[in-house]
Motif scaffolding. Sequence first.
Motif, PDB file in Angstrom:
ATOM      1  N   UNK A  49       0.837  -1.111   0.126  1.00  0.00           N
ATOM      2  CA  UNK A  49      -0.051  -0.088   0.169  1.00  0.00           C
ATOM      3  C   UNK A  49       0.849   1.411  -0.013  1.00  0.00           C
ATOM      4  N   UNK A  50       1.820   1.048   0.636  1.00  0.00           N
ATOM      5  CA  UNK A  50       3.014   2.483   0.661  1.00  0.00           C
ATOM      6  C   UNK A  50       3.569   2.839  -0.745  1.00  0.00           C
ATOM      7  N   UNK A  51       3.852   1.634  -1.548  1.00  0.00           N
ATOM      8  CA  UNK A  51       4.417   2.055  -2.773  1.00  0.00           C
ATOM      9  C   UNK A  51       3.291   2.483  -3.567  1.00  0.00           C
ATOM     10  N   UNK A  52       2.176   1.924  -3.574  1.00  0.00           N
ATOM     11  CA  UNK A  52       0.948   2.329  -4.366  1.00  0.00           C
ATOM     12  C   UNK A  52       0.756   3.884  -3.909  1.00  0.00           C
ATOM     13  N   UNK A  53       0.938   4.339  -3.005  1.00  0.00           N
ATOM     14  CA  UNK A  53       0.708   5.635  -2.564  1.00  0.00           C
ATOM     15  C   UNK A  53       1.706   6.570  -2.946  1.00  0.00           C
ATOM     16  N   UNK A  54       3.103   5.801  -2.788  1.00  0.00           N
ATOM     17  CA  UNK A  54       4.299   6.878  -3.661  1.00  0.00           C
ATOM     18  C   UNK A  54       3.953   6.984  -5.048  1.00  0.00           C
ATOM     19  N   UNK A  55       3.166   6.113  -5.662  1.00  0.00           N
ATOM     20  CA  UNK A  55       3.119   6.549  -7.259  1.00  0.00           C
ATOM     21  C   UNK A  55       1.828   7.595  -7.136  1.00  0.00           C
ATOM     22  N   UNK A  56       0.753   7.523  -6.138  1.00  0.00           N
ATOM     23  CA  UNK A  56      -0.009   8.506  -6.105  1.00  0.00           C
ATOM     24  C   UNK A  56       0.790   9.812  -5.935  1.00  0.00           C
ATOM     25  N   UNK A  57       1.885  10.133  -5.026  1.00  0.00           N
ATOM     26  CA  UNK A  57       2.487  11.139  -4.595  1.00  0.00           C
ATOM     27  C   UNK A  57       3.245  11.496  -5.583  1.00  0.00           C
ATOM     28  N   UNK A  58       3.866  10.928  -7.059  1.00  0.00           N
ATOM     29  CA  UNK A  58       4.488  11.433  -8.025  1.00  0.00           C
ATOM     30  C   UNK A  58       5.803  10.850  -8.060  1.00  0.00           C
ATOM     31  N   UNK A  59       6.308   9.843  -7.351  1.00  0.00           N
ATOM     32  CA  UNK A  59       7.451   9.525  -7.448  1.00  0.00           C
ATOM     33  C   UNK A  59       8.053   8.819  -8.488  1.00  0.00           C
ATOM     34  N   UNK A  60       6.864   7.900  -9.240  1.00  0.00           N
ATOM     35  CA  UNK A  60       6.993   7.595 -10.629  1.00  0.00           C
ATOM     36  C   UNK A  60       7.788   6.066 -10.702  1.00  0.00           C
ATOM     37  N   UNK A  61       8.993   6.074 -10.188  1.00  0.00           N
ATOM     38  CA  UNK A  61       9.508   4.771 -10.120  1.00  0.00           C
ATOM     39  C   UNK A  61      10.374   4.431  -8.825  1.00  0.00           C
ATOM     40  N   UNK A  62       9.859   3.592  -8.172  1.00  0.00           N
ATOM     41  CA  UNK A  62      10.257   3.251  -6.725  1.00  0.00           C
ATOM     42  C   UNK A  62      10.871   1.854  -6.563  1.00  0.00           C
ATOM     43  N   UNK A  63      11.855   1.651  -5.859  1.00  0.00           N
ATOM     44  CA  UNK A  63      12.438   0.417  -5.517  1.00  0.00           C
ATOM     45  C   UNK A  63      12.812   0.394  -3.857  1.00  0.00           C
ATOM     46  N   UNK A  64      12.706  -0.837  -3.557  1.00  0.00           N
ATOM     47  CA  UNK A  64      13.210  -1.011  -1.963  1.00  0.00           C
ATOM     48  C   UNK A  64      13.739  -2.425  -1.890  1.00  0.00           C
ATOM     49  N   UNK A  65      14.892  -2.754  -1.240  1.00  0.00           N
ATOM     50  CA  UNK A  65      15.216  -4.003  -0.831  1.00  0.00           C
ATOM     51  C   UNK A  65      14.501  -4.203   0.643  1.00  0.00           C
ATOM     52  N   UNK A  66      13.503  -4.800   0.735  1.00  0.00           N
ATOM     53  CA  UNK A  66      12.420  -4.596   1.960  1.00  0.00           C
ATOM     54  C   UNK A  66      12.304  -5.869   2.787  1.00  0.00           C
ATOM     55  N   UNK A  67      12.249  -5.749   4.117  1.00  0.00           N
ATOM     56  CA  UNK A  67      12.035  -6.903   4.896  1.00  0.00           C
ATOM     57  C   UNK A  67      10.618  -6.816   5.108  1.00  0.00           C
ATOM     58  N   UNK A  68      10.327  -8.344   5.034  1.00  0.00           N
ATOM     59  CA  UNK A  68       8.995  -8.292   5.092  1.00  0.00           C
ATOM     60  C   UNK A  68       8.299  -9.578   6.003  1.00  0.00           C
ATOM     61  N   UNK A  69       7.159  -9.647   6.641  1.00  0.00           N
ATOM     62  CA  UNK A  69       7.029 -10.708   7.621  1.00  0.00           C
ATOM     63  C   UNK A  69       5.594 -11.418   7.489  1.00  0.00           C
ATOM     64  N   UNK A  70       5.511 -12.471   7.664  1.00  0.00           N
ATOM     65  CA  UNK A  70       4.479 -13.388   7.457  1.00  0.00           C
ATOM     66  C   UNK A  70       4.022 -14.393   8.371  1.00  0.00           C
ATOM     67  N   UNK A  71       3.267 -14.632   9.298  1.00  0.00           N
ATOM     68  CA  UNK A  71       3.008 -15.580  10.279  1.00  0.00           C
ATOM     69  C   UNK A  71       2.490 -16.655   9.495  1.00  0.00           C
ATOM     70  N   UNK A  72       3.321 -17.409   8.784  1.00  0.00           N
ATOM     71  CA  UNK A  72       2.680 -18.818   8.007  1.00  0.00           C
ATOM     72  C   UNK A  72       3.474 -19.917   8.440  1.00  0.00           C
ATOM     73  N   UNK A  73       3.145 -20.985   7.857  1.00  0.00           N
ATOM     74  CA  UNK A  73       3.801 -22.202   8.053  1.00  0.00           C
ATOM     75  C   UNK A  73       5.084 -22.123   7.253  1.00  0.00           C
ATOM     76  N   UNK A  74       6.297 -22.922   7.693  1.00  0.00           N
ATOM     77  CA  UNK A  74       7.473 -22.752   7.115  1.00  0.00           C
ATOM     78  C   UNK A  74       7.722 -24.025   6.229  1.00  0.00           C
TER      79      UNK A  74
END
Length: 589
Positions: A199-224
């Motif tokens: 959702x943040x990267x979509x809002x960055x597009x609304x904010x006019x940043x055009x091309x975004x990237x990030x080496x992002x840490x993500x978290x999901x509480x799911x079976x491994x």
Amino acid sequence: MRTHFCGLIDEALVGQTVALCGWADVARDLGGLCFIDLRDHEGIVQVVAEPDAGSAGNAAVVATAAQVGYEDCLRVTGVVRRRQSVNNRIATGQVEVVAQSIEVLNKAQPLPFHAHENAGEDIRLKYRYLDLRTPKMQQMMRTRTRLVQALRRWLDARGFQDIETPILTKATPEGARDFLVPARMHAGEFYALPQSPQLFKQILMVAGFDRYYQIARCFRDEALRADRQLEFTQLDMEFAWVDEQVVQDTTEALIRDVFREVMDVELAAPFPRMTYAEAMRRYGSDKPDLRIALELVDVAEQVKSSQFKVFTDWAGAEGGRVAALRIPGGASLSRKQIDEYAAHAAKYGSKGLAYAKIDEAGVVNSPIAKFFDEAAFTAVLRAVGAGHGDIVFFGAGPYNVVSDFMGALRLKAGKDFNLVAEGWAPLWVTDFPMFEWDDEEQRYVALHHPFTAPAVDDEADLRANARTAVSRGYDMVLNGNEIGGGSIRIHRSAMQSAVFELLGIGAEEAEAKFGFLLDALKYGAPPHGGIAFGIDRIAALMAGTESIRDVIAFPKTTTAQCLMTGAPSPVPDKQLAEVHVSIRARHKE
């Protein structure tokens, strides 16, 4: 403390004095003549301590060398010379270092496992610092580093902006459970760790940043499992003013260039494209491994006139499937091995697996042959392309279930019969269904995520045809692994509300959870889309390992534990009280 790295000592340094630091990989005392294989992150070099080196203190050097043990931490000063017996197995095998001084910086206690033995994963993870010290793990982690560096260079050179998004955010449904963090300053309220920066990267597009990237840490509480972790790293990307072709062409070029730089591998250009429907029909998977030539064949027409009720019921049922898989040379399978294939299929939903073996003389052996007249069964085998020495497995049931377990059999057969071709097989899978129907909850769920745009522009059309609606989603697949997934996003508030409605998210719930997004879409949000690549999965493929745990410095086990630190662990009641949390009942083993 050092002038050079162990693994970089070469013939250009012959005659020079060097200072090295590292661990004793091997130490050998040959009765006054000692050899030490000294190892650092760059590699190994042989150190020699000999009594006739012409140094007054040489006896002390030899005495110290004779006491060196496995994994002792050393500093060695000496002169580089050419080896009399060359060792072509190591990069420094043309030279050795004649020790002038050896300093034991830290004596190692007996280790819980040896780097050169095949230790179990649990003990490797408990003593992860020792595991990471091994040359194999050093190489894997360096491959990951080179991958990330190459990705950053490519994106930076093309005007993508690296923008960080919050780690403490709002709980939103994205297909897995959130990790929740109690908010000390807001009693009874919680942050969530992000499943992705979607959702943040979509809002960055609304904010006019055009091309975004990030080496992002993500978290999901799911079976491994081998290719999943509670916390993982992805390359997150988003583009404004694009359609799916632009996103796919750009990111395909990125992956192709990165594989060329890191692996010296040339991937196909362009990547082949396949719809989701075709992938499921031919391979039983939305991430097919194209290195395996085996394909599923639908045989409903050929079996519907048989007397085998399992086949006839599903052959004529809406949403049913009867599929066959031919395995060349599979007639060699014993009955026990066939039962193992049936058990494997059962893990993926099979309630039974029929088969037909054709021996080298062309004689058919099948428990279901009696339900067909000879001509009809011959027609079935002909439709599958079965010949002498082959086995054919049959599956019948709901379309998705049959596709899943027959696809799993295809992968197993490919490995068991050495039918996996060498090399790299990239693929784009496109035109995913917009929704899946959940029989248990009696509602639609999003196949990708709730922010994926449908192929239709009209909300009424989407509502009327939700069951068959196609999304603008796409996945990049490599050797049977989904390495990237993305879509064109919904950029109009009315369409986003319609999708929420179809997913059973009412207006009040949508406003509470996604009001900020719905508002943002009202203020001139441009068409936009993106993709996220799994850094861990790509690194594992490059490193030649099946488990992403091998390319993550400190991974969790399949039971979601860190054996090295003992996490997760209980928290004192006082600390819980500070964040307004109480434990109703503790789980006991």
